[in-house]
Design an enzyme around this catalytic site. Structure first.
Site, PDB file in Angstrom:
ATOM      1  N   SER A   7       6.750  27.362  -1.879  1.00 39.22           N
ATOM      2  CA  SER A   7       5.846  26.744  -0.408  1.00 39.22           C
ATOM      3  C   SER A   7       4.267  27.282  -0.563  1.00 39.22           C
ATOM      4  O   SER A   7       4.508  28.772  -0.576  1.00 39.22           O
ATOM      5  CB  SER A   7       6.499  26.868   0.806  1.00 39.22           C
ATOM      6  OG  SER A   7       5.712  26.492   1.659  1.00 39.22           O
ATOM      7  N   HIS A  32       5.530  22.512  -2.717  1.00 39.28           N
ATOM      8  CA  HIS A  32       5.577  22.227  -1.591  1.00 39.28           C
ATOM      9  C   HIS A  32       4.695  22.486  -0.433  1.00 39.28           C
ATOM     10  O   HIS A  32       4.227  23.708  -0.169  1.00 39.28           O
ATOM     11  CB  HIS A  32       7.134  22.891  -1.037  1.00 39.28           C
ATOM     12  CG  HIS A  32       7.724  22.675   0.402  1.00 39.28           C
ATOM     13  ND1 HIS A  32       8.660  21.608   0.663  1.00 39.28           N
ATOM     14  CD2 HIS A  32       7.652  23.245   1.568  1.00 39.28           C
ATOM     15  CE1 HIS A  32       8.977  21.354   1.823  1.00 39.28           C
ATOM     16  NE2 HIS A  32       8.269  22.232   2.420  1.00 39.28           N
ATOM     17  N   ASP A  34       3.318  22.281   3.502  1.00 41.42           N
ATOM     18  CA  ASP A  34       3.683  22.114   4.825  1.00 41.42           C
ATOM     19  C   ASP A  34       2.609  21.858   5.856  1.00 41.42           C
ATOM     20  O   ASP A  34       1.619  22.627   6.139  1.00 41.42           O
ATOM     21  CB  ASP A  34       4.165  23.418   5.399  1.00 41.42           C
ATOM     22  CG  ASP A  34       5.681  23.808   4.721  1.00 41.42           C
ATOM     23  OD1 ASP A  34       6.607  23.005   4.639  1.00 41.42           O
ATOM     24  OD2 ASP A  34       5.677  24.887   3.863  1.00 41.42           O
ATOM     25  N   MET A  36       1.609  21.214   9.529  1.00 43.64           N
ATOM     26  CA  MET A  36       1.972  21.277  10.906  1.00 43.64           C
ATOM     27  C   MET A  36       1.021  21.021  11.921  1.00 43.64           C
ATOM     28  O   MET A  36      -0.466  21.363  11.757  1.00 43.64           O
ATOM     29  CB  MET A  36       2.319  22.913  11.153  1.00 43.64           C
ATOM     30  CG  MET A  36       3.373  23.324  10.104  1.00 43.64           C
ATOM     31  SD  MET A  36       3.906  25.070  10.369  1.00 43.64           S
ATOM     32  CE  MET A  36       4.732  25.634   9.090  1.00 43.64           C
ATOM     33  N   HIS A  65       5.744  18.023   3.077  1.00 44.44           N
ATOM     34  CA  HIS A  65       6.594  18.109   4.391  1.00 44.44           C
ATOM     35  C   HIS A  65       5.843  17.989   5.683  1.00 44.44           C
ATOM     36  O   HIS A  65       5.144  19.038   6.110  1.00 44.44           O
ATOM     37  CB  HIS A  65       7.334  19.443   4.193  1.00 44.44           C
ATOM     38  CG  HIS A  65       8.291  19.608   5.351  1.00 44.44           C
ATOM     39  ND1 HIS A  65       8.800  21.054   5.578  1.00 44.44           N
ATOM     40  CD2 HIS A  65       8.671  19.033   6.312  1.00 44.44           C
ATOM     41  CE1 HIS A  65       9.517  20.977   6.649  1.00 44.44           C
ATOM     42  NE2 HIS A  65       9.655  19.791   7.118  1.00 44.44           N
ATOM     43  N   MET A  67       5.321  18.146   9.497  1.00 46.86           N
ATOM     44  CA  MET A  67       6.057  18.528  10.585  1.00 46.86           C
ATOM     45  C   MET A  67       5.149  18.257  11.593  1.00 46.86           C
ATOM     46  O   MET A  67       4.205  19.142  12.496  1.00 46.86           O
ATOM     47  CB  MET A  67       6.216  20.212  10.569  1.00 46.86           C
ATOM     48  CG  MET A  67       7.451  20.512   9.666  1.00 46.86           C
ATOM     49  SD  MET A  67       7.261  22.293   9.381  1.00 46.86           S
ATOM     50  CE  MET A  67       6.187  21.865   8.007  1.00 46.86           C
ATOM     51  N   MET A 136      16.753  21.882   6.993  1.00 45.94           N
ATOM     52  CA  MET A 136      15.904  22.958   7.441  1.00 45.94           C
ATOM     53  C   MET A 136      16.812  24.153   7.760  1.00 45.94           C
ATOM     54  O   MET A 136      17.611  24.088   8.485  1.00 45.94           O
ATOM     55  CB  MET A 136      15.039  22.480   8.780  1.00 45.94           C
ATOM     56  CG  MET A 136      13.939  21.784   8.812  1.00 45.94           C
ATOM     57  SD  MET A 136      12.783  22.272   7.239  1.00 45.94           S
ATOM     58  CE  MET A 136      12.141  24.052   7.706  1.00 45.94           C
ATOM     59  N   PHE A 142       7.160  28.300  10.736  1.00 44.50           N
ATOM     60  CA  PHE A 142       6.772  29.603  10.315  1.00 44.50           C
ATOM     61  C   PHE A 142       7.398  29.778   9.068  1.00 44.50           C
ATOM     62  O   PHE A 142       8.800  29.604   8.789  1.00 44.50           O
ATOM     63  CB  PHE A 142       6.898  30.727  11.268  1.00 44.50           C
ATOM     64  CG  PHE A 142       6.322  30.326  12.577  1.00 44.50           C
ATOM     65  CD1 PHE A 142       4.830  30.793  12.602  1.00 44.50           C
ATOM     66  CD2 PHE A 142       6.773  29.687  13.680  1.00 44.50           C
ATOM     67  CE1 PHE A 142       4.308  30.532  13.969  1.00 44.50           C
ATOM     68  CE2 PHE A 142       6.222  29.310  14.751  1.00 44.50           C
ATOM     69  CZ  PHE A 142       4.890  29.815  15.137  1.00 44.50           C
ATOM     70  N   GLY A 143       6.707  30.809   7.948  1.00 42.84           N
ATOM     71  CA  GLY A 143       7.343  31.101   6.779  1.00 42.84           C
ATOM     72  C   GLY A 143       7.920  32.211   7.285  1.00 42.84           C
ATOM     73  O   GLY A 143       7.793  32.899   8.301  1.00 42.84           O
ATOM     74  N   GLY A 144       8.537  32.959   6.303  1.00 37.12           N
ATOM     75  CA  GLY A 144       9.305  34.192   6.493  1.00 37.12           C
ATOM     76  C   GLY A 144      10.287  34.661   7.503  1.00 37.12           C
ATOM     77  O   GLY A 144      10.443  35.632   7.875  1.00 37.12           O
ATOM     78  N   ASP A 174      15.180  24.224   2.854  1.00 37.86           N
ATOM     79  CA  ASP A 174      13.816  24.845   3.364  1.00 37.86           C
ATOM     80  C   ASP A 174      13.755  25.835   4.382  1.00 37.86           C
ATOM     81  O   ASP A 174      14.259  25.672   5.427  1.00 37.86           O
ATOM     82  CB  ASP A 174      12.885  23.805   3.621  1.00 37.86           C
ATOM     83  CG  ASP A 174      11.570  24.118   3.868  1.00 37.86           C
ATOM     84  OD1 ASP A 174      11.170  25.211   3.796  1.00 37.86           O
ATOM     85  OD2 ASP A 174      10.548  23.242   4.536  1.00 37.86           O
ATOM     86  N   GLY A 175      13.594  27.200   4.098  1.00 34.79           N
ATOM     87  CA  GLY A 175      13.405  28.235   4.951  1.00 34.79           C
ATOM     88  C   GLY A 175      14.484  29.233   4.695  1.00 34.79           C
ATOM     89  O   GLY A 175      15.765  29.164   4.475  1.00 34.79           O
ATOM     90  N   GLY A 196       8.761  30.011  -0.114  1.00 31.73           N
ATOM     91  CA  GLY A 196       7.525  30.544   0.250  1.00 31.73           C
ATOM     92  C   GLY A 196       7.406  31.971   0.006  1.00 31.73           C
ATOM     93  O   GLY A 196       6.966  32.481  -1.070  1.00 31.73           O
TER      94      GLY A 196
HETATM   95  C1  DX5 Z   1       8.907  26.238   7.331  1.00 34.49           C
HETATM   96  C2  DX5 Z   1       8.333  25.462   6.299  1.00 34.49           C
HETATM   97  C3  DX5 Z   1       8.796  26.001   5.175  1.00 34.49           C
HETATM   98  C4  DX5 Z   1       8.258  27.575   4.852  1.00 34.49           C
HETATM   99  C5  DX5 Z   1       9.190  28.159   4.127  1.00 34.49           C
HETATM  100  O1  DX5 Z   1       8.606  25.412   8.766  1.00 34.49           O
HETATM  101  O2  DX5 Z   1       8.821  24.128   6.213  1.00 34.49           O
HETATM  102  O3  DX5 Z   1       8.400  25.246   3.835  1.00 34.49           O
HETATM  103  O4  DX5 Z   1       7.049  27.524   4.087  1.00 34.49           O
HETATM  104  O5  DX5 Z   1       8.808  29.517   4.047  1.00 34.49           O
HETATM  105  P1  DX5 Z   1       9.978  30.996   3.656  1.00 34.49           P
HETATM  106  O6  DX5 Z   1      10.448  30.491   2.250  1.00 34.49           O
HETATM  107  O7  DX5 Z   1       9.036  31.848   3.737  1.00 34.49           O
HETATM  108  O8  DX5 Z   1      10.984  30.752   4.389  1.00 34.49           O
HETATM  109 ZN    ZN Z   2       8.458  22.991   4.381  1.00 35.47          ZN
END
Ligand code: DX5
Ligand code: ZN
Length: 216
Positions: A7, A32, A34, A36, A65, A67, A136, A142-144, A174-175, A196
């Site tokens: 991601s 991937h 994202d 938003m 993706h 959102m 999900m 958010f990532g991480g 994802d996540g 990600g």
């Molecule tokens: C979150 C995104 C994910 C995100 C995953 O809303 O849809 O794709 O980038 O990040 P990680 O792998 O860091 O959880």
């Molecule tokens: Zn995603």
């Protein structure tokens, strides 16, 4: 062996061409992306112009993706920007069947993402129309974030629904995917792993992709 979908969200946005180069040389199959809107999720990421640029620099499948609210309004735009797979949220689509047909009519694979609280059972009636279900495993935005453990159970039930229907739908997670939970996810039925932070914050991202890819 799972399909790996790094991601972009966790990459250094000042070095996007380096991220594309690393990915092109890696064993990842998807990129991937994202999107938003600050409305469907409480965060704003990036949009069409970035995806258009990424398309010119990568050889991988663009797994977009969305959102965002009213994703059906932007199907033609994302096709034009270079999306190969376009994933919309179940929670954002009152006319999901119609939206899926429109995505396919534009020559893309159609994905449906479900939030952690959304039951996989709700996809039963349209499972044959879905190329990819994005489960999900964190709340989107958010990532991480920390992986939600209940995901394994959802994946198992979803796999059963797909098999019973005789569908070819891929299951994407994802996540919060890491090298520690990836094997258990694949064993539960996952086909695609989004990563990600695990990939882009690794000391050697290309090697991390290879490590995830080698899981069986
Ligand atoms: C979150 C995104 C994910 C995100 C995953 O809303 O849809 O794709 O980038 O990040 P990680 O792998 O860091 O959880
Ligand atoms: Zn995603």
């Amino acid at each position: 062996m799972p399909i790996i979908a790094p991601s972009l969200l966790a990459a250094d946005f000042l070095k996007l061409s380096e991220a594309c180069k690393m990915l092109n040389e890696s064993e990842a199959e998807y990129f991937h992306l994202d999107v938003m809107d600050g409305s469907f999720v409480p965060n704003i990421s990036y949009g069409l112009p970035i995806i258009e640029q990424i398309k010119t620099a990568t050889t991988k499948v663009l797994d977009v993706h969305l959102m965002i609210v009213s994703p059906e309004k932007y199907i033609a735009d994302f096709k034009k920007a270079g999306a190969d797979i376009l994933t919309v949220h179940y929670e954002a689509c009152p006319h999901l069947h119609s939206t899926l047909q429109q995505i396919k009519a534009h020559g893309m694979k159609a994905g449906v993402a479900i939030n952690p609280h959304t039951s996989v059972e709700l996809l039963k009636e349209v499972i044959k129309d879905i190329d990819l279900v994005c489960v999900m495993s964190v709340n989107p935005g958010f990532g991480g974030q920390k992986f939600i453990e209940h995901t394994y159970e959802k994946v198992k039930v979803l796999k059963q629904i797909i098999t019973t229907a005789g569908a070819t739908t891929l299951i994407e997670i994802d996540g919060g995917v890491t090298e520690n939970n990836a094997a258990k996810l694949v064993a539960a039925g996952a086909d695609v792993l989004v990563a990600g932070t695990t990939v882009f914050k690794a000391a050697d991202p290309k090697q991390m992709i290879a490590t995830l890819k080698a899981i069986r």
